[in-house]
Write an enzyme that holds these catalytic residues in place. Structure first.
Site, PDB file in Angstrom:
ATOM      1  N   GLU A  81      49.904  54.530  26.976  1.00  0.00           N
ATOM      2  CA  GLU A  81      48.975  53.556  26.393  1.00  0.00           C
ATOM      3  C   GLU A  81      49.676  52.655  25.382  1.00  0.00           C
ATOM      4  OE1 GLU A  81      46.152  52.554  27.251  1.00  0.00           O
ATOM      5  OE2 GLU A  81      45.786  54.058  28.783  1.00  0.00           O
TER       6      GLU A  81
ATOM      7  N   TYR B 216      41.574  50.908  20.130  1.00  0.00           N
ATOM      8  CA  TYR B 216      41.678  50.923  21.582  1.00  0.00           C
ATOM      9  C   TYR B 216      42.468  52.136  22.068  1.00  0.00           C
ATOM     10  CZ  TYR B 216      43.405  50.368  26.170  1.00  0.00           C
ATOM     11  OH  TYR B 216      43.726  50.659  27.462  1.00  0.00           O
TER      12      TYR B 216
ATOM     13  N   ASP C  94      39.714  47.148  26.808  1.00  0.00           N
ATOM     14  CA  ASP C  94      40.887  46.281  26.726  1.00  0.00           C
ATOM     15  C   ASP C  94      40.504  44.904  27.285  1.00  0.00           C
ATOM     16  OD1 ASP C  94      40.911  46.472  29.459  1.00  0.00           O
ATOM     17  OD2 ASP C  94      43.058  46.875  29.612  1.00  0.00           O
TER      18      ASP C  94
ATOM     19  N   CYS D  67      39.951  40.924  39.303  1.00  0.00           N
ATOM     20  CA  CYS D  67      39.314  39.943  38.411  1.00  0.00           C
ATOM     21  C   CYS D  67      40.338  39.483  37.376  1.00  0.00           C
ATOM     22  CB  CYS D  67      38.096  40.585  37.743  1.00  0.00           C
ATOM     23  SG  CYS D  67      37.044  39.389  36.909  1.00  0.00           S
TER      24      CYS D  67
ATOM     25  N   CYS E 230      37.484  36.871  44.004  1.00  0.00           N
ATOM     26  CA  CYS E 230      36.079  37.269  44.125  1.00  0.00           C
ATOM     27  C   CYS E 230      35.739  37.703  45.548  1.00  0.00           C
ATOM     28  CB  CYS E 230      35.178  36.131  43.682  1.00  0.00           C
ATOM     29  SG  CYS E 230      35.515  35.589  41.995  1.00  0.00           S
TER      30      CYS E 230
ATOM     31  N   CYS F 249      36.077  41.377  45.812  1.00  0.00           N
ATOM     32  CA  CYS F 249      35.558  42.143  44.679  1.00  0.00           C
ATOM     33  C   CYS F 249      34.230  42.822  45.006  1.00  0.00           C
ATOM     34  CB  CYS F 249      35.377  41.208  43.478  1.00  0.00           C
ATOM     35  SG  CYS F 249      34.735  42.073  42.031  1.00  0.00           S
TER      36      CYS F 249
ATOM     37  N   CYS G  67      27.656  39.358  40.762  1.00  0.00           N
ATOM     38  CA  CYS G  67      28.414  38.813  39.636  1.00  0.00           C
ATOM     39  C   CYS G  67      27.730  37.558  39.071  1.00  0.00           C
ATOM     40  CB  CYS G  67      29.825  38.465  40.103  1.00  0.00           C
ATOM     41  SG  CYS G  67      30.827  37.735  38.795  1.00  0.00           S
TER      42      CYS G  67
HETATM   43  S1  SF4 Z   1      33.189  38.649  41.577  1.00  0.00           S
HETATM   44 FE1  SF4 Z   1      32.954  38.540  39.376  1.00  0.00          FE
HETATM   45  S2  SF4 Z   1      33.826  40.463  38.648  1.00  0.00           S
HETATM   46 FE2  SF4 Z   1      34.533  40.185  40.753  1.00  0.00          FE
HETATM   47  S3  SF4 Z   1      36.508  39.098  40.631  1.00  0.00           S
HETATM   48 FE3  SF4 Z   1      34.949  37.553  40.808  1.00  0.00          FE
HETATM   49  S4  SF4 Z   1      34.462  37.018  38.694  1.00  0.00           S
HETATM   50 FE4  SF4 Z   1      35.487  38.990  38.641  1.00  0.00          FE
END
Ligand code: SF4
Length: 295
Positions: A40, A123, A141, A196, A203, A206, A212
């Protein structure tokens, strides 16, 4: 567009992490709390690919706090290699000494005990509790802040400083149960690091995309956000790094002023950097006459 509940979004990240997590040595169940703590500190300002080999070397040489505590400071700084911000090597050694003196050479698990150690901030204490001991904690973080900020609040990038409402909302998302909370913390961090990302979020790949908020809002603001570029060449940080590299490679003291490898550095800047390295305790002036320094 289907909208998932908070619980389902958190669950989606945990499930994704179960499938996609990078196989990193400090994530192994065999890794000691000391190994997690060292990782860390190293990861605070340095990317995983650079940390990995240095962490392995440190764990090989100093598998326990007592091993590092018994090592001269110069060795720790030398073994820090090119991870950058080498004061972290000193603080880790100070931390090892405190662990031996106050905790019988073991890493403690309470926030108060961890925060009292040299170099361990909010943190790092939370990360050690979550990842080494599976404690229920909020690990925030910059990666986690970015994921939550985008997916829940449609913010392109986190603000410079963490606010109370932001922290409270992040805390409210951490699932009950030690294992689930550790997986969410690690998963959100990994999603921020791999998918992200700050400048080019993927996205389309994701798991949070269907819900989102930032995507739903049309992905605004990223191109206008100021780039945090850090001029590097010619800065004091770079010169300090070059001096340290020179001393690391040498077997004994080196006359730094006038050294061929530093002849492009203005004398005033070199003096300033040497002085700050001495003040930071990273470098020792061995001979004033010869201007000779050592780690
Ligand atoms: S969908 Fe939303 S959380 Fe996923 S990568 Fe794109 S901006 Fe980031």
């Amino acid at each position: 567009m289907p909208h998932l509940s908070d619980t389902a979004m958190v669950g989606a990240v945990v499930e994704w992490f179960g499938q996609e997590a990078r196989d990193l040595p400090w994530r192994s169940p065999e890794c000691s709390p000391w190994g997690v703590l060292v990782s860390e500190v190293m990861l605070q300002q340095t990317p995983v690919v650079r940390v990995d080999p240095v962490w392995r070397e440190w764990m090989e040489r100093w598998p326990t706090p007592a091993d590092l505590a018994a090592t001269p400071q110069a060795e720790a700084v030398r073994a820090w290699g090119r991870l950058g911000y080498p004061r972290r090597a000193m603080r880790l050694r100070d931390c090892a000494i405190a662990l031996v003196a106050d905790h019988a050479g073991e890493v403690p698990r309470t926030t108060a005990e961890l925060r009292a150690l040299p170099g361990i901030g909010e943190y790092t204490a939370a990360a050690v509790r979550a990842f080494a001991f599976g404690e229920h904690d909020v690990v925030l973080d910059t990666n986690v802040r970015r994921v939550i900020g985008r997916a829940w609040h449609a913010r392109p990038l986190p603000a410079a400083h963490l606010t109370r409402p932001e922290r409270d909302h992040a805390a409210s998302l951490v699932p009950e149960g030690a294992r689930a909370s550790a997986l969410w913390n690690a998963g959100a961090m990994e999603l921020g690091a791999l998918v992200c990302t700050a400048r080019a979020p993927r996205c389309e790949a994701c798991v949070l995309a269907p819900s989102c908020a930032w995507v739903a809002a049309g992905a605004p603001g990223l191109d206008q956000a100021p780039r945090r570029t850090q001029a590097w060449h010619g800065t004091d940080r770079q010169v300090r790094g070059r001096v340290l590299a020179l001393l690391r490679a040498a077997q004994g003291p080196v006359t730094v002023t006038g050294h061929a490898s530093l002849e492009d550095v203005a004398p005033g800047q070199l003096d300033r950097c040497l002085e700050s390295l001495v003040v930071d305790g990273l470098v020792t002036l061995v001979s004033e006459d010869r201007g000779a320094y050592a780690l």
